[in-house]
Enzyme design. Sequence first.
Site, PDB file in Angstrom:
ATOM      1  CG  HIS A 226      -2.188  -0.787   0.976  1.00 19.42           C
ATOM      2  ND1 HIS A 226      -2.214  -2.148   1.112  1.00 19.42           N
ATOM      3  CD2 HIS A 226      -3.444  -0.427   0.598  1.00 19.42           C
ATOM      4  CE1 HIS A 226      -3.435  -2.589   0.840  1.00 19.42           C
ATOM      5  NE2 HIS A 226      -4.197  -1.568   0.514  1.00 19.42           N
ATOM      6  CG  ASP A 227       2.761   4.898   1.516  1.00 17.57           C
ATOM      7  OD1 ASP A 227       3.164   5.223   0.388  1.00 17.57           O
ATOM      8  OD2 ASP A 227       2.922   5.602   2.525  1.00 17.57           O
TER       9      ASP A 227
END
Lengths: 346, 528
Positions: free
Chosen positions: B365-366
């Site tokens: 996701h990040d």
Amino acid sequence: MRSIRKIGLRLLLIIVVIVVYEIGVRYAYESYFASVIYTNREKSQMAGTIETLYCGTSTMQRGINMDVADQEMDTISFNIASSDQPMDGTYFLMKDMVKDNPVNTVFLGVSPETMSKDKLATKWKSLVVDRLDGAEDKMDYLIHGSSIEEWPYLLLYSVRVDDYLDFKAVKKNITKKCSKEFAEGSTHDKYYRGRGAFGRNKVYQAEPVGTLEQRKSAFNSADIYQKYEDYFKKCIEFCQEKDIEVVLLYPPMTGNKINKYKDITPIHDYYGEIAQEYGVEFWDFNYYKDLKTVFSNEFFEDEKHLNGEGGKVFARELAKVYRAYQAGEKTDKFFLDICPFYLAAE
Amino acid sequence: MTINSLGFLLFYTALVIIYFLPFMKRFQWMLLLIASVSFYYLAGSNNFIYIIAATIATYIGANLLEKKTQKQTEYLAENKANMTRPEIKTYKESIKKEKHNILVWSIVVILGILIVVKYGRFIAGNLDRILPMANLSDLTFFRLAAPLGISYYTLMSIGYLMDVSKGKCQCEKNILKTGLFLLYFPQITQGPIGRFTDMAGNLFGQHEFSYERFSYGCQRILWGFFKKMVIADRMKPMVDAIFDNYQNYSGFSIFLGCMYFAIQLYADFSGYTDIVSGFSGILGIELMENFRRPFFSTSLAEYWRRWHISLSTWFRDYLFYPLSLSSPAVKLGRVGKKILSPRVAKLVPSLYAMFIVWFATGLWHDASWRYILWGVCNGVIMISSMCLEPQFNWIKGKLHIANDNKIWRVFQMVRTFLIISMLKVFPMAVSTKGSFALIGKIFADFHIEFTKAACFPELGNNDFVAIIIGLVIFFYVSVRQEQGPMHERINKHSFPVRWVMYLALLLMLVTFGVFGTEMTGGFEYAQY
């Protein structure tokens, strides 16, 4: 082929429903005193008679009292200016008016601040779209003057309504719009002065004019958004093509506003050069000889907008210059080479 | 250009008209490739190097893998009769090893691009903390901007290579078609993460215009726009107001903000999926379903089977299964047997794989510790619930709670929703420190306050009504969808009833949707 017909019919149904809904919402939610209603109505009533146009932004819309101007200059005029009006909007509104009227003079207001904003709020563009006549003109402006993402907002009033729950306002709007007074045109905003112009009663209360040290922002012609400069020039070129007299006009501002600019000279020079390039008049009322004595703070509603009384004063002063110009006199005698406020400050 | 812009609608309309021209049938996939490249460019990405590199690596890797499979088949067909069983086994092992090497190297290249451009800065930042003298963060190599959709097409590419390696699908011989698979415009910005086995037939096939498909596609697009513009976009300012100035809000408001964000994100992401599925469906290309009413989940594990399905099934198929069957997992299982109860020991390989999967999910996701923490928290909660299942069952038995008890199910759904919401403190904070500050606020400064400023900050009357109406409709439709496909129900109604529904939804969109320049605002998941 059958599918295309089916899709076409359904698309038509969707369009019809949206148009009907749009009309209903506009009728119910658009304020009965919204100036655009009266401006458009007067515009169509006066179609074929308007000779003089005042164009630009809020400083022009609130700066001229149309009755006094017409009386003093013996004209039939209309004000198509509006708040933060983008230059491309001015161009299309002007074209729209010229199409239906024997326009022979255009006072094109200059607004360096609006021309320096590369992204004007969509709501100001909606004022242009709402004032344009006919689908063709609107489409023309949408294509050239706005991004495609702004179209729903510009085309549909129903997406602009802030409060759908304000039923009190709806009731009032419908009641008023059904009344005789509305049909006669007397229900407008009390500050609406007719033929597109505004004039508030508020008087500007300001501190005394500041010193050089207080001057904050400097004008830089590089800040002018290229697209707006092009449209500004297109407005002049359009008028010249149509044999319409163009006068660039910078309405007067308060000393406080002028002093907020580090130096107002670059603005004057910037528009002066354009005027020279096209051989048109540029009347900068911030260089007006009698600026300090005639346009005192009592004639302003804020730093740069004239109030109701100020609109009358400006119309008279403008008429003086205009009459001299019509008589073939040089207009230089009305203006100084420097802003009178700077003379005093220095 | 985003898919919720008018510009995209015009772009798409032109595409559909050309796509279904009678003489275009053979060239439909080429048109899709041109449209995808154009969309990628118009969406703001003028850097094609990474996707071209990924396409080439995928193409070469897949073809080499298939060549090895073919070589094995042909060799065994010719020589099997003359070979002993151990010889066949040895030969197969050698080919398997070669394929494994090709697969690993292809993945290293594809994943390497992702690691450098998406995680480079994160890795360099962390290394700098350990070795401050290195100053790696200043190197241009670690400061590259991640190109649009890289997280999505990287997973698609790896999944495809693994499928080819296992012989689940044949490789694509045309590099342009491989490119189209990775770049296909409806799914490039935020998925769904398509599988080659599901998509190839549709993507490269020929399609006739179908009114039914068109009608269903438009229904999905309208519904997607409704969720995005009426619910998600209306809620966004309220969510932003809370998290941008969380210091000014109580723990109660922050927790409400977490719940709002959970709903906003779902409306935003599922709205996007509906819109792109509708657009793609009209072209005759079905995309993978990404959501199945996740807020009706009774556990976090079920939630992840219903939320972002294409991502969770990707991790399940391409990471969880291989990991749980890998030798380290088996060895861990053996160690577990010695020190843990037999039931938990059996779970050890799965728990080991799960932990890595959730770590990777967070990281996907990040590139930040707060997302890693978010992923790990998800994993820990699920691992705990697996380990403590007998204890929970014992308590349930003591309390005489039946599994099919409706109140119990509602309680489970609410509990799951609250857990999901609580975990939103990680994505909503700007930093890991910020996440802990939010958690601290929620627990240390929690006082219930039923005022508009505390419950619905920055929300106007119009917004409030729009959100309530939107959520009621959303909830009703979700309940009906749980009972069966919604479009089949709609189609059972007569033409006037159907059209009253469509037009009502359309007018609600016009009335309560967020328009203006905000319409160009992208979708939340595009940032990943």
